[in-house]
Scaffold this motif. Structure first.
Motif, short mmCIF file in Angstrom:
data_model
loop_
_atom_site.label_atom_id
_atom_site.label_comp_id
_atom_site.label_asym_id
_atom_site.label_seq_id
_atom_site.Cartn_x
_atom_site.Cartn_y
_atom_site.Cartn_z
N GLU A 59 0.78 -1.47 -0.38
CA GLU A 59 0.09 -0.38 0.21
C GLU A 59 0.96 1.05 0.15
O GLU A 59 1.87 1.64 0.84
CB GLU A 59 -1.36 -0.17 1.65
N PHE A 60 1.08 2.45 -0.82
CA PHE A 60 1.48 3.71 -1.02
C PHE A 60 0.05 4.60 -0.70
O PHE A 60 -0.88 4.94 -0.54
CB PHE A 60 1.81 4.14 -2.18
N ASN A 61 1.00 5.20 0.22
CA ASN A 61 0.05 5.97 1.26
C ASN A 61 1.34 7.44 1.20
O ASN A 61 1.91 7.30 1.27
CB ASN A 61 0.09 5.47 3.06
N ILE A 62 -0.08 8.24 1.15
CA ILE A 62 0.62 10.61 0.14
C ILE A 62 0.43 10.86 1.96
O ILE A 62 -0.98 11.11 1.86
CB ILE A 62 0.43 10.64 -0.79
N GLU A 63 0.68 11.82 2.43
CA GLU A 63 -0.02 12.03 3.15
C GLU A 63 0.35 13.70 2.70
O GLU A 63 1.38 14.60 1.79
CB GLU A 63 1.00 12.44 4.55
N ILE A 121 -2.38 13.21 -6.12
CA ILE A 121 -2.98 12.66 -5.94
C ILE A 121 -3.65 12.11 -7.03
O ILE A 121 -4.22 11.33 -7.17
CB ILE A 121 -4.18 12.65 -4.23
N GLU A 122 -3.74 12.79 -7.62
CA GLU A 122 -5.27 12.36 -9.31
C GLU A 122 -3.77 11.73 -10.27
O GLU A 122 -4.76 10.83 -10.21
CB GLU A 122 -5.56 13.87 -9.33
N LYS A 123 -2.41 12.52 -10.45
CA LYS A 123 -1.57 11.48 -10.91
C LYS A 123 -1.44 10.28 -10.63
O LYS A 123 -1.72 8.93 -11.55
CB LYS A 123 -1.15 12.27 -11.56
N VAL A 124 -1.16 10.11 -9.29
CA VAL A 124 -0.47 8.99 -8.74
C VAL A 124 -1.82 7.91 -8.59
O VAL A 124 -0.98 6.45 -8.11
CB VAL A 124 0.57 9.14 -7.43
N ARG A 125 -2.98 8.07 -8.43
CA ARG A 125 -3.53 7.39 -7.54
C ARG A 125 -2.88 6.94 -6.96
O ARG A 125 -3.53 4.91 -6.49
CB ARG A 125 -4.66 6.26 -8.77
N PRO A 126 -2.77 6.88 -5.02
CA PRO A 126 -1.91 5.77 -4.16
C PRO A 126 -2.63 4.68 -4.04
O PRO A 126 -3.82 5.44 -3.34
CB PRO A 126 -1.47 6.53 -3.50
N ALA A 127 -2.67 3.83 -3.01
CA ALA A 127 -4.00 3.28 -2.07
C ALA A 127 -4.56 3.80 -0.95
O ALA A 127 -5.38 4.63 -1.16
CB ALA A 127 -2.97 2.00 -1.28
N GLN A 128 -3.44 4.96 -0.57
CA GLN A 128 -4.28 5.73 1.03
C GLN A 128 -3.59 7.62 0.31
O GLN A 128 -2.93 7.43 0.28
CB GLN A 128 -3.96 5.18 1.94
N ALA A 129 -4.77 8.56 0.63
CA ALA A 129 -4.14 9.35 0.57
C ALA A 129 -4.65 10.15 2.35
O ALA A 129 -5.83 9.92 2.42
CB ALA A 129 -5.11 10.20 -0.26
N THR A 130 -3.28 10.24 3.23
CA THR A 130 -4.34 11.32 3.87
C THR A 130 -3.68 12.74 4.98
O THR A 130 -2.80 12.72 3.92
CB THR A 130 -2.61 9.85 5.05
#
Length: 237
Positions: free
Chosen positions: A66-70, A81-90
């Motif tokens: 899971e890739f989480n971008i804070e 976030i729109e470009k990467v579409r990680p598993a989770q945005a914190t």
């Protein structure tokens, strides 16, 4: 099972101190996964003082867990976030001039802003989590804005742990129970380490994920990164 997401910001800080690519942030992330971490967390700040925009793009191509971008949800963060579409945005409430996250969202005061942001991120197929203090009003507010999860800000717990661990965790247990009652997923992070992690997990057994960076990287200086990750995973069992 509570997942361990390794925050690799401090690896990038070390790299940036000398320039070049040593340590290799991307390789460290891959090694953390190989050694058992179930997620990778980054917090790409606008000044790129640790994780850089290009790091995020490279990590998005190779992270298998899971890739989480804070981050603070300004235009730059939302574009990532729109470009990467990680598993989770914190989502964290601190602006670009803050050294490190130091408080949770006021989910009541910022209800309209958060509701719109969360709805947008979820439309991209990304799970949302928002940083909150252990306050049942803020937890209820998080439910109202539509987030999938909350991340309990655990610095106060860590600060009080040595003197009164039962007292330090009490508010977190109440907030966690409220989150569970409301159907919110539950993460935790900030100043968690090998001393205080197991006690938090024992008292909040339904934690979905913890995000740990600074302490884990410091411990790795003594124990090695592979052994350190295993030590943290054992605290979560």
């Amino acid at each position: 099972m509570t997942k361990l997401s390794v925050n690799i910001n401090k690896i990038a800080t070390l790299r940036n101190a000398r320039g070049g690519n040593n340590p290799d942030v991307i390789q460290v992330a891959l090694d953390c996964e190989r050694f058992g971490a179930q997620g990778i967390t980054v917090h790409p700040r606008p000044d790129e003082r640790h994780i850089r925009y290009d790091d995020v793009m490279q990590l998005a191509r190779v992270v298998k867990t899971e890739f989480n971008i804070e981050g603070y949800p300004d235009d730059r963060y939302m574009e990532i976030i729109e470009k990467v579409r990680p598993a989770q945005a914190t989502l964290v409430p601190d602006g670009p001039d803050v050294l490190t996250s130091n408080a949770g969202w006021n989910t009541v005061q910022h209800q309209k802003q958060l509701t719109e942001i969360i709805r947008t991120i979820q439309s991209w197929g990304v799970r949302t989590s928002i940083f909150v203090d252990p306050d049942i009003k803020m937890v209820a507010g998080a439910k109202a804005v539509g987030t999938d999860r909350i991340e309990l800000y655990t610095e106060p717990y860590a600060a009080g742990f040595a003197q009164d661990k039962a007292g330090a965790v009490a508010g977190y247990v109440i907030a966690a129970q409220e989150a569970q009652k409301l159907g919110l997923g539950l993460n935790a992070g900030h100043d968690l380490d090998l001393d205080n992690l197991k006690y938090l997990k024992t008292n909040i057994p339904y934690l979905d994920e913890v995000s740990i960076g600074h302490a884990l990287v410091c411990d790795a200086l003594y124990y090695g990164i592979e052994n350190t990750i295993q030590m943290y995973l054992r605290q979560l069992q």
